[in-house]
Scaffold this motif. Structure first.
Motif, mmCIF file in Angstrom:
data_model
loop_
_atom_site.group_PDB
_atom_site.id
_atom_site.type_symbol
_atom_site.label_atom_id
_atom_site.label_comp_id
_atom_site.label_asym_id
_atom_site.label_seq_id
_atom_site.Cartn_x
_atom_site.Cartn_y
_atom_site.Cartn_z
ATOM 1 N N MET A 254 0.836 -1.192 0.000
ATOM 2 C CA MET A 254 0.000 0.000 0.000
ATOM 3 C C MET A 254 0.871 1.242 0.000
ATOM 4 N N PHE B 33 0.537 5.633 0.406
ATOM 5 C CA PHE B 33 -0.375 6.546 1.089
ATOM 6 C C PHE B 33 -0.376 7.935 0.466
ATOM 7 N N ASP C 202 0.190 11.086 1.802
ATOM 8 C CA ASP C 202 1.205 12.108 2.034
ATOM 9 C C ASP C 202 2.594 11.489 2.119
ATOM 10 N N SER D 282 5.126 9.857 5.271
ATOM 11 C CA SER D 282 4.998 8.403 5.268
ATOM 12 C C SER D 282 6.319 7.675 5.400
ATOM 13 N N MET E 110 8.323 5.533 -1.891
ATOM 14 C CA MET E 110 7.221 4.746 -1.348
ATOM 15 C C MET E 110 6.789 3.668 -2.339
ATOM 16 N N LEU F 118 1.859 8.514 14.065
ATOM 17 C CA LEU F 118 2.338 9.161 12.847
ATOM 18 C C LEU F 118 2.259 8.226 11.641
ATOM 19 N N ASP F 119 2.248 8.866 10.468
ATOM 20 C CA ASP F 119 2.049 8.120 9.225
ATOM 21 C C ASP F 119 3.115 7.057 8.978
ATOM 22 N N PHE F 120 4.380 7.391 9.274
ATOM 23 C CA PHE F 120 5.430 6.455 8.871
ATOM 24 C C PHE F 120 5.361 5.139 9.651
ATOM 25 N N VAL F 121 4.695 5.173 10.813
ATOM 26 C CA VAL F 121 4.533 3.931 11.563
ATOM 27 C C VAL F 121 3.574 3.006 10.806
ATOM 28 N N ARG F 122 2.555 3.619 10.222
ATOM 29 C CA ARG F 122 1.627 2.835 9.406
ATOM 30 C C ARG F 122 2.374 2.252 8.208
ATOM 31 N N THR F 123 3.251 3.056 7.597
ATOM 32 C CA THR F 123 4.044 2.544 6.482
ATOM 33 C C THR F 123 4.862 1.332 6.916
ATOM 34 N N ALA G 101 2.749 -1.517 7.126
ATOM 35 C CA ALA G 101 2.313 -1.943 5.797
ATOM 36 C C ALA G 101 3.394 -2.755 5.091
#
Ligand SMILES: Nc1ncnc2c1ncn2[C@@H]1O[C@H](COP(=O)(O)OP(=O)(O)OP(=O)(O)O)[C@@H](O)[C@H]1O
Ligand code: SF4
Ligand SMILES: [Mg+2]
Lengths: 342, 281, 322
Positions: A103, A105, A107, A111, A173, C218-223, C226
């Motif tokens: 996946m 994202f 932003d 990310s 990404m 924060l977003d990068f943790v989700r990355t 993922a």
């Protein structure tokens, strides 16, 4: 039917009656309600819909990355290559993420981990799913950076995210997402945060990567140009439900659901220029906490019928390869059919 | 005004721990106030057999120390010293901190630079060493201890005041005051300060807790005022007897810990009540 | 990189200069003259020595000259002479410094280990009984005076249980191998370092918990998730690494307090460092030594501060760009 040609093989992903609820202080809200979707190898499915209609939650539900609390899958199945992802253990799911399904994202600037060099973040993704040495992983990572057209890849490898532009970060990404050759890639508004010119390049790149790998692609977007350019099929969502699904040509030709019509503008053959955003429709989306009885779109619908207020329209295969959940559309089509029949 | 107060009280009361803290603080204050009536004689006077354990003799509920002094009496009188020094030191620190921070932010330029260097200087000096130096040079008096503790604890207040002033300085109401020709001092202390005060008050309340700890350390080392009772001093006196009568150290230490704990909890509660926007973080 | 290091070290100079001036002011604030402070308290009676002192401190000259002389002598690391130890102040301090450094490093180590672990645990198990227990513990250790903790720990672990020595740095009268000596010092170190470190551990635990919870959103943790990383790897390699940054800042800010705290702890455990030295000097009104400790202590903190700043630079690549 020419338009359905790509939908031939068995789907790699099939979502059946997915239910995602938000457990909030104000009660349990149905953020995604009875959603079904399929994606086949090499196919691109676009999901469109207004902000807050549940697109991202759907994507995160497939990945089992829902923000919990408050969001949780409460029903349905997510079948990927024959396995129900919703039933996997967290351990097993970790082996799917990044390897079979990846996946990217919205932003790219936030990310990536700000204190780790991008190359190391790539290596981490590669080594998670492949038993290779650090050295081999490094070679592969640099090759990936080249593949996503990052100039001077070897030097960029050691850069930190803050040293990269938004477009560059999104390329990283993408490189990370395709590192292990996934069978499905989910892109949640991959270009929204980028400049227009960069957007085009990123979309181009994704198309190219997909065509060379037979990977399924779900792209979530607000950009009708992107939809027209890359999608094979389009699913339209409204207030947590899928209200229409159709092959892309057919949808632009003749949107059935009144909400889709609103989105595409009054004229059935909308301009398909890149960057033309979804048209703003007057009125507000009803809050999830007080959805009306009947059709969720009734307060904004120009063709609203009495029936729409009493009964919730169900998704029905109104034309070959496409379906919609709209009473007005049903009526209109049956009138057409009657006219032809007469 | 009244509704404002009730609003404040309601938000404060929502934090249970803060209520417990407030209760404890009130108990300590009560003991401090009641001490002269409760134990009217000099607490440092010898009253009985030495080293009576707590709860053993009804006359000395907390026991007696190595000399035979009543620990309960010394704890009660010590509460006065502790609170007095804590409050005065915090007040000193707040006055210095606000003056430095406000001046730095309002005047700006090289004055700001200079004052911030000064703040950095006081942050670098090992604070307890500084306090001991002052006390040893100026003399072991309660005033000097208070001032010394105030002098080493003002830096965070100065930084916070400066930051608050910076953000308020360019607001419309300040511009309006300037346009009306108000004097700098008046704008600084009459207009900006009241708006900057809430977070500063929170910090000051936490500085009281820090000051109590400092005072106890100084008194423990035997550098406090020898003519007043203090909890830290009590621990220092009891140290030699830890093999036989460790309770002499334990009791005043618990008193210090509970007081500091209570002050910290109250500080947290004030933070919740005065800065509602920060609460959710 | 070297330029940054040098620039950061140069920033220390005005700071130390200010400390020296402040010392001078303090001496003048003292009741009696500089000369009284420097001599009479030490009961010097030898007239030859008095003459020499009069000359060194320029007592009969104007204040500005006195200040200049004072600064000049401190710059040459001449902090005066201690008649108590019969050695130059600087030498005495340098001799005691290693013990203090060992104590501080051990305390920092314990504070980081305990504090960070507790904070991470509390954040992972947020709003569970673990979280509450850790928060409760943090509140208590944040309020307990370190010297009192030290005494209570001595009562428990040294007097009652006999696990650790009551005080000192080495066992007297035992001649051991180098390795044995190290073990011996470590054995003596446990209680004082823990007593000193627990307060900071409590601070770190609170900050770490908040910081972990903040970063985890924060977003990068989700990355990272993922990518298919395991929960442990996400926490260690991504969340913690970012959440540590405020801890490092905090550590830098607290070094001064820590050195102060070690004075009391050294007094409690008769640890032979500059804290004990200071305590002894204050008691015997040995002012050159007291002031010497203040100057060198400040210098130590300033250098450590610079080190922490440089460490931060390594940990957060974003800083260099600015
Ligand atoms: N973490 C969360 N906490 C509470 N509500 C949430 C959370 N995430 C999403 N929601 C709610 O769920 C609904 C669907 O959100 P979702 O992010 O899926 O929308 P979206 O279609 O992706 O919108 P956008 O186009 O803005 O990205 C929204 O009403 C949103 O407010
Ligand atoms: S179902 Fe009725 S209200 Fe809903 S879109 Fe169709 S016509 Fe409009
Ligand atoms: Mg979204």
């Amino acid at each position: 039917m020419i338009m359905g040609s790509k939908a031939g093989p068995a789907p790699i992903l099939s979502i059946e009656d997915l239910q995602v609820s938000l457990f909030t202080r104000r009660g349990v809200l149905p953020a995604v309600d009875g959603l079904s979707l399929t994606v086949s190898a090499g196919e691109t499915l676009a999901i469109v819909g207004e902000s807050g209609c549940g697109k991202s939650l759907t994507a995160l539900a497939i990945m089992r990355l829902l923000p919990n609390p408050p969001a949780k899958i409460v029903g349905g199945a997510v079948r990927f290559m024959g396995r129900d992802l919703a039933a996997l253990s967290e351990r097993e799911m970790q082996r799917v993420r990044g390897k079979d399904i990846s996946m990217i994202f919205q932003d790219p600037m936030t990310s990536l981990n700000p204190v780790v060099a991008v190359g190391d973040q790539l290596i981490e993704a590669i080594r998670r799913h492949n038993d290779v040495s650090r050295h081999e992983a490094r070679d592969r990572a640099i090759e990936l950076l080249r593949q996503v057209r990052i100039p001077d890849a070897e030097r960029r490898f050691n850069d930190y995210p803050h040293q990269m532009s938004g477009g560059m970060s999104q390329r990283v990404m993408i490189a990370m997402a395709i590192a292990c050759g996934p069978k499905l890639l989910i892109a949640d508004e991959p270009t929204t945060a980028l400049d227009v010119t960069i957007q085009a390049q990123i979309i181009e790149l994704m198309k190219e990567l997909q065509s060379s790998s037979d990977m399924g692609l779900i792209i979530i977007t607000h950009d009708l140009g992107v939809v027209a350019e890359v999608a094979d099929r389009v699913a339209v969502m409204y207030a947590g439900r899928k209200v229409e699904e159709a092959p892309v040509e057919a949808l632009f030709e003749r949107p059935l659901h009144r909400y889709t019509r609103g989105l595409l503008g009054a004229t059935p053959s909308a301009q398909r220029r890149r960057g033309s955003r979804l048209v703003e429709i007057t009125g507000n989306v009803p809050a999830l906490s007080d959805l009306p009885q009947g059709c969720a779109f009734q307060n904004r619908c120009p063709d609203v019928l009495d029936r729409c207020r009493a009964e919730r329209p169900q998704l029905a295969p109104l034309l070959p390869h496409r379906s919609a959940a709209c009473f007005a559309a049903e009526k209109e089509l049956s009138r057409d059919a009657a006219a032809i029949g007469a | 005004m009244l509704t404002l107060f009730f609003d404040f009280a309601r938000r404060f009361a929502r934090n249970r721990a803060a209520l417990v803290g407030l209760f404890l603080v009130l108990v300590v204050v009560g003991v401090a106030i009641a001490a002269p009536w409760w134990f009217p004689r000099n607490p440092l006077r010898i009253v009985g057999r030495p080293e009576i354990w707590p709860f053993m003799s009804p006359r000395y509920p907390l026991g007696t120390d190595s000399l035979g002094r009543d620990i309960a009496a010394m704890i009660a009188h010590g509460a006065r010293t502790t609170l007095l020094i804590g409050l005065c030191a915090s007040l000193t620190a707040t006055i210095i901190g606000i003056t430095v921070g406000a001046t730095a932010a309002y005047v700006g330029g090289w004055v700001d630079e200079l004052l911030m260097r000064l703040t950095e200087l006081f942050q670098t000096i090992p604070n307890l060493i500084f306090v001991l130096t002052i006390v040893s040079i100026l003399g072991q008096k309660i005033e000097y201890v208070t001032i010394a503790v105030g002098v080493v604890t003002w830096t965070p207040i100065a930084r916070l005041t400066r930051a608050e002033f910076m953000s308020l300085r360019d607001r419309e109401f300040v511009q309006a005051c300037r346009a009306m020709g108000m004097g700098s001092l008046w704008i600084m202390f009459g207009e900006i300060l009241p708006n900057a005060l809430p977070p500063v008050i929170v910090l000051s309340s936490l500085v009281v807790a820090g000051a109590v700890l400092f005072e106890s350390a100084v008194a423990f080392l035997g550098l406090g005022d020898p003519n007043v009772t203090s909890w830290g001093q009590l621990i220092g006196d009891g140290r030699t007897l830890i093999r036989s009568s460790w309770y002499i150290c334990a009791v005043p230490g618990l008193a210090i810990m509970l007081t500091v704990l209570a002050l910290n909890l109250v500080g947290d509660g004030l933070n919740d009540a005065l800065n509602p926007k920060l609460r959710d973080r | 990189m070297r330029r940054i290091i040098i620039r950061r070290l140069v920033q220390i100079i005005p700071l130390i200069f200010a400390v020296i001036v402040m010392n001078f002011v303090l001496i003048h604030l003292a009741p009696g003259s500089l000369f009284d402070v420097m001599t009479s308290e030490q009961q010097i009676t030898d007239p030859k020595m008095l003459d020499q002192l009069r000359h060194t401190y320029g007592v009969d000259q104007p204040v500005s000259v006195q200040l200049a002389k004072y600064i000049w002598s401190v710059m040459r690391l001449d902090l005066g002479y201690s008649y108590r130890q019969n050695a130059p102040v600087f030498d005495v301090i340098m001799q005691q410094l290693p013990a203090t450094l060992i104590l501080m490093l051990a305390a920092i180590g314990i504070a980081l280990l305990v504090g960070v672990t507790a904070g991470v645990l509390a954040s992972i198990k947020v709003n569970t009984i673990w979280d509450n227990l850790i928060s409760l513990g943090a509140v208590f250790f944040f309020a307990a005076p370190s010297f009192w903790l030290g005494i209570m720990m001595t009562v428990m672990f040294a007097v009652k249980l006999g696990w650790f020595p009551v005080g000192g740095m080495r066992t007297i009268g035992v001649d051991e191998s180098a390795f044995g000596a190290v073990l011996d010092v470590m054995h003596h170190l446990v209680l004082p370092a823990t007593a000193l470190g627990l307060f900071y551990a409590a601070t770190f635990a609170r900050v770490m918990r908040a910081s972990m919870l903040e970063v985890a959103r924060l977003d990068f943790v989700r990355t990272a998730r993922a990518k298919g990383l395991s929960g442990g790897r996400v926490v260690l390699a991504h969340v913690m690494r970012n959440a540590m940054l405020p801890i490092v800042t905090l550590l830098g800010l607290q070094l001064g307090t820590m050195l102060g705290g070690s004075v009391v702890i050294e007094a409690v455990f008769s640890w032979p460092g500059i804290g004990s030295l200071l305590f002894d000097s204050v008691m015997s009104r040995n002012f050159p030594m007291v002031l010497g400790v203040l100057v060198l202590g400040s210098l130590l903190v300033a250098v450590c501060n610079a080190t922490v700043d440089l460490l931060y630079l390594r940990l957060d690549p974003r800083i260099k760009a600015r």
